[in-house]
Design an enzyme around this catalytic site. Structure first.
Site, PDB file in Angstrom:
ATOM      1  N   ASP A 118       0.852  -1.175   0.000  1.00 22.57           N
ATOM      2  CA  ASP A 118       0.000   0.000   0.000  1.00 22.57           C
ATOM      3  C   ASP A 118       0.897   1.237   0.000  1.00 22.57           C
ATOM      4  O   ASP A 118       1.869   1.299   0.750  1.00 22.57           O
ATOM      5  CB  ASP A 118      -0.851   0.000   1.283  1.00 22.57           C
ATOM      6  N   ASP A 178      -3.179   4.523  -2.182  1.00 25.14           N
ATOM      7  CA  ASP A 178      -4.258   4.994  -1.310  1.00 25.14           C
ATOM      8  C   ASP A 178      -4.699   6.407  -1.705  1.00 25.14           C
ATOM      9  O   ASP A 178      -3.865   7.245  -2.056  1.00 25.14           O
ATOM     10  CB  ASP A 178      -3.707   5.010   0.132  1.00 25.14           C
ATOM     11  N   GLU A 204      -6.701   4.054  -5.577  1.00 27.22           N
ATOM     12  CA  GLU A 204      -7.980   4.096  -4.893  1.00 27.22           C
ATOM     13  C   GLU A 204      -8.649   5.426  -5.223  1.00 27.22           C
ATOM     14  O   GLU A 204      -8.239   6.479  -4.730  1.00 27.22           O
ATOM     15  CB  GLU A 204      -7.759   3.974  -3.390  1.00 27.22           C
ATOM     16  N   HIS A 209     -10.986  -3.956   2.823  1.00 28.85           N
ATOM     17  CA  HIS A 209     -10.929  -3.742   4.272  1.00 28.85           C
ATOM     18  C   HIS A 209     -11.793  -2.568   4.734  1.00 28.85           C
ATOM     19  O   HIS A 209     -11.841  -2.287   5.928  1.00 28.85           O
ATOM     20  CB  HIS A 209      -9.473  -3.503   4.677  1.00 28.85           C
ATOM     21  N   ASP A 210     -12.429  -1.861   3.803  1.00 31.04           N
ATOM     22  CA  ASP A 210     -13.222  -0.680   4.158  1.00 31.04           C
ATOM     23  C   ASP A 210     -14.723  -0.921   4.055  1.00 31.04           C
ATOM     24  O   ASP A 210     -15.499   0.036   4.034  1.00 31.04           O
ATOM     25  CB  ASP A 210     -12.864   0.493   3.221  1.00 31.04           C
TER      26      ASP A 210
HETATM   27  O1  TEU Z   1      -9.606   5.005   2.176  1.00 28.12           O
HETATM   28  C1  TEU Z   1      -9.921   6.196   1.524  1.00 28.12           C
HETATM   29  C2  TEU Z   1     -11.326   6.668   1.494  1.00 28.12           C
HETATM   30  O2  TEU Z   1     -11.462   7.864   1.403  1.00 28.12           O
HETATM   31  C3  TEU Z   1     -12.561   5.927   1.435  1.00 28.12           C
HETATM   32  O3  TEU Z   1     -12.722   5.467   0.127  1.00 28.12           O
HETATM   33  C4  TEU Z   1     -12.729   4.828   2.380  1.00 28.12           C
HETATM   34  O4  TEU Z   1     -13.940   4.213   2.053  1.00 28.12           O
HETATM   35  C5  TEU Z   1     -12.777   5.132   3.830  1.00 28.12           C
HETATM   36  O5  TEU Z   1     -13.360   4.013   4.391  1.00 28.12           O
HETATM   37  C6  TEU Z   1     -13.479   6.401   4.254  1.00 28.12           C
HETATM   38  O6  TEU Z   1     -14.806   6.208   4.532  1.00 28.12           O
HETATM   39  C7  TEU Z   1      -8.262   4.734   2.411  1.00 28.12           C
HETATM   40  C8  TEU Z   1      -8.095   3.418   3.149  1.00 28.12           C
HETATM   41  O7  TEU Z   1      -8.577   2.385   2.337  1.00 28.12           O
HETATM   42  C9  TEU Z   1      -8.773   3.511   4.467  1.00 28.12           C
HETATM   43  O8  TEU Z   1      -8.696   2.313   5.184  1.00 28.12           O
HETATM   44  C10 TEU Z   1      -8.119   4.629   5.241  1.00 28.12           C
HETATM   45  O9  TEU Z   1      -8.815   4.843   6.432  1.00 28.12           O
HETATM   46  C11 TEU Z   1      -8.081   5.924   4.442  1.00 28.12           C
HETATM   47  O10 TEU Z   1      -7.597   5.732   3.131  1.00 28.12           O
HETATM   48  C12 TEU Z   1      -7.164   6.923   5.071  1.00 28.12           C
HETATM   49  O11 TEU Z   1      -5.830   6.585   4.819  1.00 28.12           O
END
Ligand code: TEU
Length: 591
Positions: A107, A214, A278, A356-357
């Site tokens: 990442d 990210d 992302e 993971h989100d």
């Molecule tokens: O997520 C970035 C993000 O903005 C969203 O798409 C994501 O769904 C997040 O859950 C906010 O609601 C990335 C990572 O995947 C996430 O785990 C991190 O918390 C975030 O970046 C911050 O680094």
């Protein structure tokens, strides 16, 4: 040539045909009993991972971090979080992946660092520190009473504002996420160079094969800072994505990252390294294409998140976890849009429904009751493997892991986002602003919280599911005796066995599955999802039942087609059983 000959004009590339498998280090396998997954644990399971038939491991952040946001808050890019292991352990993992004919990507989290990163500590130490400008510092505004106010009214991702006051130097700093995650200032060339060296070259030099990037569309902010329009009159803070998403210099920054860093590296087997960005809050095709059009030389592909936003309130607002029920045609429209948007372009797409989100796909998109969850998992597997693009699976998906039980107390939810939304819900319910909010947000979190994907991997039926000898950092699922890898490895009818089989089929027929054109056949049907794929003269038909009822088969579409696979052991004629999925294929004139 038929109109479907070489439909996408797509050059074949290794990463287009590869299946990626995401590992969340905290929750995969704990080798030393401290309750946290670790790199030696992943090494113990390398044969299992390879046996799935995946080609690339994507390792979520294992860097040194105070873990406020589970490692997406990095305090040292060149070190590993001690409970996960050491830099040498990661080198061993890179090696082990390569020996098992898999690549590995890390990442790349460079929109922000942790506030514990040495760069930020220096930056906050004084206004004239050489690294002051590596982050965004702004003086206060003042209200009529002379109280200091944040420079803008922006709402951050995790509920709350985007600016935090620093007593020491009497200024605010910017953070789109938690206050412990200050945003790096990409406008500063020295800062960008440091990012390239520390977060990228350091690991590329150790032989990794690329990055998942990210929050890739947020490095360039609209400057000078200004208020977002007021769309939520009940709040001071306002959704403000237009102030930081796809900002004015974003394409310049990503091109530079590619030209100066990535283009100088090859994979272990001498191919171009891969990037997958992302791309959140980006639903316009015209804004997505520039990031991934091959001639632009930015990213190979991106995750577009309309599918995981299904049922959520508008992203970036306080409604994310205010669930709104959806119907199948809505899902089909999303899939159709992001399957077909690359046709006639030199861009590429991705296929996934977990990471993971997000909550687990069975619980969100199908049915996780004991009666239907296995069927649901297999049907969703076919939903995935038939689609065009690069396929990404998330750990546990291959054994049909489901959301945490509804009975669990909110205290079991550990994620900073869940906690903040829950605290906000309590506050807004109790002060009378939104009296029913607690129930609604609890329901939304039960379905969609990021925590569900972070439960320990269910390896076997022992007390902690074979994840750890100690007390896991997050509670193990109550159903782990029913849903676990050991049990499924021995079972011909398991989700795991099915995944291995259909991942193989995807490869055997990659022309039509990975590279084919997409056609949706039953847009308005609320029960079934039928889509066709074509590659030259070859045709495949995916027929999926999203209900607990038997459904009719689309007989006329099936003429001249052979059944390639059903998710039921016994497919019956003329009817799709509850949550059954099938793939038919036309072998005639095969290429
Ligand atoms: O997520 C970035 C993000 O903005 C969203 O798409 C994501 O769904 C997040 O859950 C906010 O609601 C990335 C990572 O995947 C996430 O785990 C991190 O918390 C975030 O970046 C911050 O680094």
């Amino acid at each position: 040539m038929s109109p479907h000959a070489d439909p996408l004009h797509h050059r074949r590339m290794w990463w287009k045909e590869a299946t990626f498998y995401q590992i969340y280090p905290a929750s995969f396998k704990d080798s030393d009993g401290d309750g946290w997954g670790d790199i030696p644990g992943i090494l113990q399971k390398i044969v299992y991972i390879a046996s799935l038939g995946v080609d690339v491991v994507w390792l979520s952040p294992m860097f040194d971090s105070p873990q406020i946001d589970m490692g997406y808050d990095i305090s040292d890019y060149e070190n590993v979080y001690a409970p996960y292991g050491t830099v040498e352990d990661v080198e061993k993992l890179v090696d082990a992946c390569h020996k098992n004919h898999m690549k590995i990507i890390l990442d790349l989290v460079v929109n922000h660092t942790s506030d514990q990163h040495a760069w930020f500590k220096e930056s906050r130490s004084s206004k004239d520190n050489p690294k002051r400008d590596w982050y965004f510092w702004q003086p206060a505004r003042y209200d009529e009473q002379g109280n200091h106010m944040p420079p803008t009214n922006w709402r951050s991702y995790f509920a709350g504002g985007t600016w935090t006051w620093d007593e020491h130097t009497q200024e605010y700093y910017l953070h789109l996420y938690d206050k412990s995650q200050p945003d790096l200032n990409w406008e500063n060339k020295e800062c960008r160079e440091a990012i390239y060296n520390s977060a990228m070259r350091f690991w590329l030099d150790k032989g990794i094969d690329g990055f998942r990037v990210d929050t890739v569309n947020k490095y360039s902010k609209v400057l000078p800072f200004r208020n977002a329009p007021i769309t939520d009159p009940t709040n001071f803070i306002q959704p403000a994505a237009e102030m930081w998403c796809n900002g004015p210099r974003i394409h310049e920054f990503i091109k530079e990252m590619n030209r100066d860093v990535l283009s100088h590296y090859r994979t272990y087997d001498n191919q171009p390294v891969v990037t997958v960005g992302e791309l959140s809050l980006c639903s316009e095709i015209d804004s997505v294409i520039p990031y991934i059009s091959a001639v632009q030389r930015e990213l190979d592909m991106v995750f577009q998140f309309d599918i995981t936003h299904l049922g959520q309130g508008p992203p970036g607002c306080n409604d994310k976890y205010d669930f709104s029920p959806w119907k199948l045609p809505e899902m089909k429209r999303i899939v159709e849009k992001w399957q077909s948007y690359i046709e006639g372009t030199d861009a590429w797409t991705t296929v996934f429904n977990e990471n993971h989100d997000n909550g687990r796909s069975i619980s969100r998109f199908a049915n996780d009751s004991p009666e239907w969850r296995t069927h649901s998992a297999k049907m969703l597997a076919l939903w995935l493997v038939g689609q065009t693009g690069t396929l990404f699976l998330y750990q546990g998906q291959e054994i049909g892991m489901i959301n945490a039980p509804k009975e669990w107390d909110m205290d079991e939810y550990k994620d900073v986002e869940s906690k903040n939304y829950w605290a906000e819900a309590i506050r807004l319910a109790e002060d009378g602003t939104d009296p029913t909010r607690k129930e609604r947000i609890r329901h939304g979190l039960q379905l969609m919280a990021r925590d569900h994907a972070r439960l320990p991997f269910q390896w076997d039926e022992s007390t902690q599911a074979g994840f750890s000898e100690g007390e896991p950092w997050m509670r193990v699922h109550d159903e782990h005796r029913e849903i676990n890898a050991a049990k499924q490895e021995k079972d011909e009818g398991s989700v795991l066995t099915f995944y291995k089989r259909v991942l193989r089929l995807r490869k055997e027929h990659k022309d039509v599955f990975v590279y084919g054109t997409f056609e949706l056949l039953d847009q308005d049907n609320e029960s079934t999802f039928v889509y066709r794929k074509r590659y030259q003269e070859k045709t495949a038909l995916m027929v999926l039942n999203f209900t607990t009822e038997t459904q009719a088969l689309p007989e006329t579409e099936l003429e001249g087609m052979d059944l390639l696979v059903s998710s039921y052991v016994k497919a019956v004629p003329r009817a799709l059983q509850p949550f059954e999925g099938r793939i038919y294929i036309n072998y005639q004139n095969q290429v």
